[in-house]
Design an enzyme around this catalytic site. Structure first.
Site, PDB file in Angstrom:
ATOM      1  N   SER A 102       0.834  -1.197   0.000  1.00 28.81           N
ATOM      2  CA  SER A 102       0.000   0.000   0.000  1.00 28.81           C
ATOM      3  C   SER A 102       0.869   1.247   0.000  1.00 28.81           C
ATOM      4  O   SER A 102       1.468   1.599   1.020  1.00 28.81           O
ATOM      5  CB  SER A 102      -0.917   0.005   1.218  1.00 28.81           C
ATOM      6  OG  SER A 102      -1.558   1.267   1.338  1.00 28.81           O
ATOM      7  N   TYR A 127      -4.540  -0.830   8.778  1.00 23.96           N
ATOM      8  CA  TYR A 127      -4.413  -1.348   7.419  1.00 23.96           C
ATOM      9  C   TYR A 127      -2.973  -1.232   6.928  1.00 23.96           C
ATOM     10  O   TYR A 127      -2.385  -2.204   6.440  1.00 23.96           O
ATOM     11  CB  TYR A 127      -5.355  -0.587   6.491  1.00 23.96           C
ATOM     12  CG  TYR A 127      -5.237  -0.967   5.030  1.00 23.96           C
ATOM     13  CD1 TYR A 127      -5.776  -2.162   4.559  1.00 23.96           C
ATOM     14  CD2 TYR A 127      -4.595  -0.118   4.122  1.00 23.96           C
ATOM     15  CE1 TYR A 127      -5.671  -2.511   3.222  1.00 23.96           C
ATOM     16  CE2 TYR A 127      -4.491  -0.470   2.784  1.00 23.96           C
ATOM     17  CZ  TYR A 127      -5.032  -1.659   2.337  1.00 23.96           C
ATOM     18  OH  TYR A 127      -4.925  -2.005   1.009  1.00 23.96           O
ATOM     19  N   VAL A 168     -13.150   5.594  -3.651  1.00 26.62           N
ATOM     20  CA  VAL A 168     -14.062   6.710  -3.830  1.00 26.62           C
ATOM     21  C   VAL A 168     -14.599   6.803  -5.254  1.00 26.62           C
ATOM     22  O   VAL A 168     -15.755   7.184  -5.471  1.00 26.62           O
ATOM     23  CB  VAL A 168     -13.365   8.027  -3.399  1.00 26.62           C
ATOM     24  CG1 VAL A 168     -12.187   8.342  -4.290  1.00 26.62           C
ATOM     25  CG2 VAL A 168     -14.341   9.180  -3.379  1.00 26.62           C
ATOM     26  N   VAL A 169     -13.799   6.458  -6.264  1.00 27.62           N
ATOM     27  CA  VAL A 169     -14.263   6.589  -7.650  1.00 27.62           C
ATOM     28  C   VAL A 169     -15.465   5.690  -7.893  1.00 27.62           C
ATOM     29  O   VAL A 169     -16.516   6.138  -8.379  1.00 27.62           O
ATOM     30  CB  VAL A 169     -13.135   6.264  -8.642  1.00 27.62           C
ATOM     31  CG1 VAL A 169     -13.654   6.337 -10.077  1.00 27.62           C
ATOM     32  CG2 VAL A 169     -11.957   7.229  -8.470  1.00 27.62           C
TER      33      VAL A 169
END
Length: 331
Positions: A102, A127, A168-169
């Site tokens: 990440s 995370y 979010v997209v």
């Protein structure tokens, strides 16, 4: 599988998942033999690797099921990955093992972006900490396998089988399609690094194409290299759908970070790679796939055989990368 195929084969662990399904399809279109592994057909059983896993040049590990908002599977994911690495070590097989990390959560938020691979790693949430632990498991076995960690920015793209997914997209476009206001969390000027899935798959395919004798950095950032604010993303969504969507404001979530974007210069130098898909183009492709699904039609670029140009996959004949995906992690 013939000896020649063994030297070119790739294993995709998590082949039914978001990126794994696209990667497997892209590699096959380039003539690379692909060995898919899923929960139904695991790569390791009771600590013993599948015999076919031991005939691969590259093992792509894309099976993690954790997200920033749901980290309950973190320890199980780490244990499964460790079991795979230990199985390869005991068998004496030393493939390249590529793990997705990440890029948006492992770097120290006290440092200023853009973050290069040598920036301090200090996850601010569970995370990022879980993703970093899996990186450490891989890197600690550099003598047994060839480790490559691709720290991904916020991956986005259309998914096969209908609307939905993380990030979010996808969530904003789902809301538009369902006539709901978009939910905007926190400061609208906070920026993120959005990278289209075709570009991510191309980077992964390049790792495989470079082969076992090519020295690669153990950690590479994969992103667009450009910060995009939520306000700007909102404008792009509006341009794609042809109107300004309604917005519902919310306070930031516990795991939301300040502006994050990645320095991708090392990936350009080591892989000859950079992201090429403009944000508007990527968002428009998702919207096209989503609306076509809701209308009951098969969008151009779906699993039925359509393709979207996005560069050839190295290591085979020039082929375009398929467009459809599943769900997308938000880094």
């Amino acid at each position: 599988m013939t000896p020649g195929e063994c030297t070119r084969a790739a294993a995709v662990v998590g082949a039914n998942g978001a990126i794994g399904s696209r990667l497997a399809a892209a590699l096959r279109r380039s003539g690379v033999p692909v060995l898919p592994f899923t929960r139904q057909e695991p790569a390791v059983r009771d600590g013993v690797p599948s015999p076919s896993l031991l005939a691969t040049r590259t093992v792509f590990y894309l099976a993690s099921g954790i997200t920033p908002g749901a980290v309950e599977r973190a320890e199980a994911d780490r244990a499964a990955f460790t079991e795979l690495l230990d199985g390869l070590s005991r068998a004496g097989h030393r493939p390249t093992v590529m793990l997705t990390g990440s890029g948006g959560t492992v770097y120290d938020p006290r440092a200023a972006p853009p973050y290069a691979e040598d920036a301090p790693a200090r996850p601010s949430g569970a995370y990022g900490a879980a993703k970093l632990r899996m990186e450490e498991e891989l890197l600690s076995r550099a003598g047994a396998v060839r480790p490559v960690v691709l720290r991904l920015a916020n991956v986005y793209g259309p998914r096969h089988g209908g609307p939905g997914g993380y990030g979010v997209v996808a969530r904003w476009l789902e809301a538009v399609a369902e006539g709901r206001p978009l939910r905007l969390f926190g400061d609208p000027d906070v920026g993120r690094d959005y990278v289209y899935v075709d570009d991510v798959v191309r980077a992964m395919a390049t790792v495989h194409a470079m082969g076992p004798d090519k020295d690669l950095p153990a950690v590479l950032n994969i992103g667009s290299g450009t910060p995009v604010s939520l306000n700007r993303l909102l404008g792009v969504v509006g341009d794609v759908i042809g109107r300004r969507p309604a917005v519902e404001r919310h306070p930031p979530r516990p795991y939301d970070r300040p502006t994050v974007w990645l320095d991708t210069g090392l990936a350009r130098a080591a892989l000859g790679w950079h992201a090429v898909t403009p944000l508007y183009t990527g968002v428009a492709r998702i919207w096209h796939t989503m609306t076509a699904h809701r209308n009951g039609s098969t969008p151009r670029g779906s699993a039925s055989g359509g393709l979207v140009s996005g560069g050839s996959v190295p290591g085979g004949s020039a082929r375009d990368i398929p467009r459809d995906g599943m769900t997308w992690p938000e880094s």
